[in-house]
Scaffold this active site. Structure first.
Site, PDB file in Angstrom:
ATOM      1  N   HIS A  19     -68.940  35.338   2.800  1.00  0.00           N
ATOM      2  CA  HIS A  19     -70.205  34.773   2.277  1.00  0.00           C
ATOM      3  C   HIS A  19     -69.914  33.586   1.334  1.00  0.00           C
ATOM      4  CE1 HIS A  19     -74.652  35.749   1.215  1.00  0.00           C
ATOM      5  NE2 HIS A  19     -74.418  34.440   1.156  1.00  0.00           N
ATOM      6  N   GLU A  42     -72.121  43.806   2.404  1.00  0.00           N
ATOM      7  CA  GLU A  42     -71.147  42.890   1.774  1.00  0.00           C
ATOM      8  C   GLU A  42     -70.707  43.471   0.449  1.00  0.00           C
ATOM      9  OE1 GLU A  42     -72.912  38.990   1.560  1.00  0.00           O
ATOM     10  OE2 GLU A  42     -73.273  38.923   3.705  1.00  0.00           O
ATOM     11  N   ARG A  94     -78.484  35.687   6.728  1.00  0.00           N
ATOM     12  CA  ARG A  94     -78.232  36.971   6.085  1.00  0.00           C
ATOM     13  C   ARG A  94     -77.776  37.937   7.159  1.00  0.00           C
ATOM     14  NH1 ARG A  94     -77.992  34.639   1.966  1.00  0.00           N
ATOM     15  NH2 ARG A  94     -79.229  34.921   0.082  1.00  0.00           N
TER      16      ARG A  94
HETATM   17  C1  DGY Z   1     -77.924  31.744  -1.215  1.00  0.00           C
HETATM   18  O1  DGY Z   1     -78.019  30.936  -2.139  1.00  0.00           O
HETATM   19  O2  DGY Z   1     -78.874  32.418  -0.838  1.00  0.00           O
HETATM   20  C2  DGY Z   1     -76.578  31.865  -0.585  1.00  0.00           C
HETATM   21  O3  DGY Z   1     -76.553  32.716   0.495  1.00  0.00           O
HETATM   22  C3  DGY Z   1     -75.587  32.331  -1.611  1.00  0.00           C
HETATM   23  O4  DGY Z   1     -75.909  33.650  -1.963  1.00  0.00           O
END
Ligand code: DGY
Length: 326
Positions: free
Chosen positions: A285, A266, A237
């Site tokens: 992402h 984002e 993240r």
């Molecule tokens: C998750 O599944 O957490 C990925 O980062 C996609 O958002």
């Protein structure tokens, strides 16, 4: 009374039909913000939510008096106030396992692209600027045989390390809250404290979940510990990394390059210098974004919400134990 499910991310016809068999579905796949009036209207009557990417705040929960369960189409659940959900008796579910290998592929894609300057050099070809053999000022750096430092060694971290150790002959170091003896045996991985890992690794790859302990885990101090030649990769993240410190560190040339799938904000704001830095590979992402895996994630979310609203045990509950003991 038929219970209602609000779906605020695109799912396929078959998945929608499965939900509609027993429930009324408010299907709003285009919702971009929690301020959307259609979203708020549906939320007011929803017993279940299926979606992703929208932060679900306690203020939003106040507008959802019937809510029993949320099935996120994601493995990460930093968009949900878990303690608050538990306090209100709302079950949260996620989608572990089904996205592990795809997200690990993305991690390795970033390692390779950043190390071999693939995007920068492909851009040169695309612009018609490849007129002679490239000189050493455009050479990349090897990945095979290097030391891979995994910050976080859960399912996705282990899958990236497996690619490195078994496919690229890499030495694997890891920092993690708990030791992983089975992965040490399988991959020859060695545990290190974070600072030690940062000084030893050629490639530092972050896969920890975002929580209060990992917010800005990697900042100016941590970048200063890395080798000048280090490649830094984040598929976890954005907020695990102090992005201002990362930009300064990259400008100063340490780390040497970065591969980033996630950002503090984002979509990345237009003012961010990151996409314009030649030593940065920035992706929007896409960790789990393949047809196969996004379908599998939505399948899991559908199974989760159906079970939860039918009073059965869902495949992937997040706060089930906390709910039971509260
Ligand atoms: C998750 O599944 O957490 C990925 O980062 C996609 O958002």
């Amino acid at each position: 009374m038929t219970k209602r499910i609000l779906v605020y991310r695109s799912i396929n016809e078959d998945q929608l039909a499965r939900l509609e068999r027993d429930f009324h579905v408010d299907y709003l796949p285009e919702v971009a913000s929690a301020e959307d009036p259609a979203f708020l209207d549906a939320l007011a009557n929803a017993h279940g939510l299926v979606g992703a990417s929208l932060p679900i705040t306690p203020a939003l929960l106040d507008r959802a008096p019937h809510l029993e369960a949320i099935a996120s189409i994601s493995v990460g659940y930093d968009n949900y106030p878990v303690d608050e959900l538990t306090r209100r008796g709302i079950l949260l579910c996620n989608t572990p396992d089904v996205l592990t290998e795809t997200t690990a592929d993305t991690g390795f894609l970033l390692i390779m692209c950043a190390a071999r300057r693939a995007i920068e050099l492909a851009g040169m070809v695309q612009r018609g600027e490849w007129r002679e053999s490239i000189g050493k000022e455009l050479f990349g750096t090897d990945v095979h045989g290097k030391t891979l430092g995994m910050v976080g060694f859960g399912r996705i971290g282990a899958a990236i390390a497996r690619r490195g150790a078994l496919g690229f002959g890499m030495r694997v170091l890891y920092s993690n809250a708990s030791p992983k003896p089975e992965l040490e045996a399988e991959l020859g991985a060695r545990h290190r404290e974070l600072d030690e890992l940062l000084t030893e690794a050629d490639i530092v790859c972050v896969t920890v979940p975002l929580n209060a302990d990992t917010h800005h885990l990697i900042g100016a101090r941590e970048f200063a510990l890395m080798k000048p030649s280090a490649i830094f990769v984040n598929v976890a993240r954005g907020k695990v990394v102090d992005e201002t410190a990362l930009i300064e560190a990259l400008r100063a040339g340490k780390p040497h390059a970065a591969g980033l799938d996630v950002f503090e904000r984002e979509p990345l704001p237009e003012t961010s210098p990151l996409p314009h830095m030649p030593n940065v590979v920035a992706l929007p992402h896409i960790g789990s974004a393949t047809h196969e895996t996004r379908t599998a994630m939505a399948d899991r979310a559908v199974a989760n919400i159906l079970a939860a609203l039918n009073g059965e045990r869902p495949p992937s509950p997040v706060n089930e134990l906390e709910l039971k003991s509260s």
